[in-house]
Design a protein around this motif. Structure first.
Motif, PDB file in Angstrom:
ATOM      1  N   LEU A 208       0.841  -1.199   0.000  1.00 23.05           N
ATOM      2  CA  LEU A 208       0.000   0.000   0.000  1.00 23.05           C
ATOM      3  C   LEU A 208       0.873   1.244   0.000  1.00 23.05           C
ATOM      4  O   LEU A 208       1.515   1.566   0.996  1.00 23.05           O
ATOM      5  N   GLY A 209       0.920   1.934  -1.140  1.00 25.87           N
ATOM      6  CA  GLY A 209       1.673   3.174  -1.221  1.00 25.87           C
ATOM      7  C   GLY A 209       3.093   2.985  -1.700  1.00 25.87           C
ATOM      8  O   GLY A 209       3.613   1.870  -1.798  1.00 25.87           O
ATOM      9  N   ASN A 210       3.731   4.104  -1.986  1.00 23.27           N
ATOM     10  CA  ASN A 210       5.064   4.089  -2.577  1.00 23.27           C
ATOM     11  C   ASN A 210       6.152   3.538  -1.660  1.00 23.27           C
ATOM     12  O   ASN A 210       6.959   2.703  -2.080  1.00 23.27           O
ATOM     13  N   PRO A 211       6.226   3.976  -0.371  1.00 23.75           N
ATOM     14  CA  PRO A 211       7.334   3.505   0.472  1.00 23.75           C
ATOM     15  C   PRO A 211       7.370   1.991   0.644  1.00 23.75           C
ATOM     16  O   PRO A 211       8.428   1.371   0.493  1.00 23.75           O
ATOM     17  N   SER A 212       6.235   1.376   0.975  1.00 25.18           N
ATOM     18  CA  SER A 212       6.247  -0.078   1.174  1.00 25.18           C
ATOM     19  C   SER A 212       6.493  -0.806  -0.141  1.00 25.18           C
ATOM     20  O   SER A 212       7.149  -1.852  -0.173  1.00 25.18           O
ATOM     21  N   THR A 213       6.013  -0.247  -1.254  1.00 22.96           N
ATOM     22  CA  THR A 213       6.242  -0.868  -2.557  1.00 22.96           C
ATOM     23  C   THR A 213       7.715  -0.866  -2.919  1.00 22.96           C
ATOM     24  O   THR A 213       8.285  -1.883  -3.316  1.00 22.96           O
ATOM     25  N   GLN A 214       8.366   0.288  -2.776  1.00 18.39           N
ATOM     26  CA  GLN A 214       9.782   0.374  -3.119  1.00 18.39           C
ATOM     27  C   GLN A 214      10.635  -0.470  -2.175  1.00 18.39           C
ATOM     28  O   GLN A 214      11.622  -1.070  -2.596  1.00 18.39           O
ATOM     29  N   THR A 215      10.249  -0.541  -0.907  1.00 18.41           N
ATOM     30  CA  THR A 215      11.027  -1.301   0.063  1.00 18.41           C
ATOM     31  C   THR A 215      10.918  -2.803  -0.168  1.00 18.41           C
ATOM     32  O   THR A 215      11.930  -3.520  -0.172  1.00 18.41           O
ATOM     33  N   LEU A 216       9.710  -3.296  -0.390  1.00 21.57           N
ATOM     34  CA  LEU A 216       9.497  -4.742  -0.473  1.00 21.57           C
ATOM     35  C   LEU A 216       9.660  -5.299  -1.884  1.00 21.57           C
ATOM     36  O   LEU A 216      10.069  -6.454  -2.045  1.00 21.57           O
ATOM     37  N   ARG A 220      12.477   1.352  -7.839  1.00 21.89           N
ATOM     38  CA  ARG A 220      12.637   2.779  -7.573  1.00 21.89           C
ATOM     39  C   ARG A 220      11.573   3.593  -8.297  1.00 21.89           C
ATOM     40  O   ARG A 220      11.565   4.820  -8.205  1.00 21.89           O
ATOM     41  N   GLU A 221      10.706   2.934  -9.043  1.00 20.21           N
ATOM     42  CA  GLU A 221       9.653   3.657  -9.761  1.00 20.21           C
ATOM     43  C   GLU A 221       8.558   4.084  -8.790  1.00 20.21           C
ATOM     44  O   GLU A 221       8.350   3.471  -7.737  1.00 20.21           O
ATOM     45  N   GLY A 222       7.844   5.157  -9.160  1.00 18.18           N
ATOM     46  CA  GLY A 222       6.771   5.664  -8.326  1.00 18.18           C
ATOM     47  C   GLY A 222       5.535   4.803  -8.399  1.00 18.18           C
ATOM     48  O   GLY A 222       5.394   3.925  -9.251  1.00 18.18           O
ATOM     49  N   ILE A 223       4.589   5.077  -7.493  1.00 12.68           N
ATOM     50  CA  ILE A 223       3.386   4.260  -7.385  1.00 12.68           C
ATOM     51  C   ILE A 223       2.527   4.339  -8.642  1.00 12.68           C
ATOM     52  O   ILE A 223       1.827   3.389  -8.995  1.00 12.68           O
ATOM     53  N   MET A 224       2.595   5.460  -9.369  1.00  8.62           N
ATOM     54  CA  MET A 224       1.800   5.573 -10.592  1.00  8.62           C
ATOM     55  C   MET A 224       2.251   4.566 -11.651  1.00  8.62           C
ATOM     56  O   MET A 224       1.442   4.098 -12.455  1.00  8.62           O
ATOM     57  N   ARG A 225       3.517   4.225 -11.645  1.00  8.78           N
ATOM     58  CA  ARG A 225       4.038   3.263 -12.621  1.00  8.78           C
ATOM     59  C   ARG A 225       3.931   1.824 -12.122  1.00  8.78           C
ATOM     60  O   ARG A 225       3.816   0.896 -12.911  1.00  8.78           O
ATOM     61  N   THR A 226       4.000   1.646 -10.799  1.00 15.36           N
ATOM     62  CA  THR A 226       4.021   0.281 -10.268  1.00 15.36           C
ATOM     63  C   THR A 226       2.631  -0.277  -9.975  1.00 15.36           C
ATOM     64  O   THR A 226       2.441  -1.493 -10.009  1.00 15.36           O
ATOM     65  N   ARG A 227       1.664   0.591  -9.687  1.00 12.29           N
ATOM     66  CA  ARG A 227       0.349   0.086  -9.287  1.00 12.29           C
ATOM     67  C   ARG A 227      -0.291  -0.699 -10.429  1.00 12.29           C
ATOM     68  O   ARG A 227      -0.111  -0.400 -11.612  1.00 12.29           O
TER      69      ARG A 227
END
Length: 275
Positions: A208-216, A220-227
């Motif tokens: 949920l969200g950029n920090p947990s996505t980039q960490t886990l 390094r991409e933002g949430i708009m690209r990874t979601r």
């Protein structure tokens, strides 16, 4: 046009503002005027007769300095200690007990309590956010404030509730004033959430969200690209399907993105149905 000043806020409005800003405790009983002039120093009284000189004290011998190469940086020690402790936990209960005693992260000293997890430890889906907020710090459970209520509705939208999901955060202690966790704090806490995911062993992991996505998910991409995209999360013993979506707190600030979040949830529900 005459300028009409806004009325001064009352006490209730001021308290609400401070709580929203993360100020939820006082540091002194009385306010301190930082702009006040310092007190004048007391006058020096010169004795008429000279007093005898004070006795000369021998200074203790200086302790030899320890070479810097022999001192391990504290963050590295804490990260190594966290990895060792996390690996040694055979169950979620013992992992929680280890976190309660873990002293390698300074956040535990400013937080009210540990926020470990909520929900069903045998759930097929696991949600992971960044860190607890004020409400979570008080109750000791993740996602119980406004963000938590929205997350409950998001889970309900795919036919689930907290009894059929497992919810946690990368950081298990609230940072002071809801500030962003430092990279060192994140790296120290990372082994514990990684072990938590391994022990829950869900079929689907939702960040949920950029920090947990980039960490886990190591991106390094933002949430708009990874979601909305599927990732492979490797626990070392199994590969789990993972998807990133918006944090509920972000959706509260930007409700226009709820449509995208709904698309992510539909994809997650479909993956659960076929797995």
């Amino acid at each position: 046009m005459d300028f009409i000043p806004e009325p001064a806020p009352n006490l209730r409005q001021l308290l609400a503002f401070y709580l929203e800003a993360g100020v939820d405790c006082t540091l002194a009983e009385e306010p301190i005027d930082r702009l006040a002039e310092p007190d004048a120093p007391a006058p020096v009284v010169v004795a008429r007769e000279s007093a005898p000189p004070p006795p000369v004290r021998e200074m203790p011998a200086a302790t030899p300095a320890v070479p810097r190469s022999e001192i391990a940086p504290a963050p590295e020690v804490a990260i190594a200690s966290a990895r060792e402790a996390a690996r040694s936990a055979p169950t979620l209960e013992e992992l929680r007990a280890l976190l309660e005693k873990f002293e390698g992260c300074a956040l535990r000293n400013t937080a009210t309590r540990l926020v470990f997890a909520d929900g069903n430890p045998k759930a097929r889906i696991m949600f992971v956010g960044e860190a607890p907020g004020r409400d979570e710090d008080i109750e000791g459970l993740p996602f119980v404030g406004r963000s938590g209520k929205l997350l409950d509705r998001m889970i309900a939208a795919i036919g689930l509730d907290r009894s059929k999901a497992y919810i946690a955060n990368v950081i298990p202690w609230r940072p002071p004033g809801n500030r962003t966790p430092t990279p060192q704090e994140t790296q120290i806490c990372l082994p514990f959430i990684q072990r938590q995911i391994e022990l829950v062993n869900p079929d689907v992991l939702v960040t949920l969200g950029n920090p947990s996505t980039q960490t886990l998910l190591s991106t390094r991409e933002g949430i708009m690209r990874t979601r909305g995209k599927w990732f492979d999360y490797d626990t070392g013993t199994r590969t789990i399907r993972a998807m990133a979506t918006f944090h509920p707190a972000y959706l509260l600030r930007s409700p226009s993105y709820k449509r995208m979040s709904w698309q992510d949830l539909r994809a997650i529900a479909k993956a659960l149905a076929v797995s």
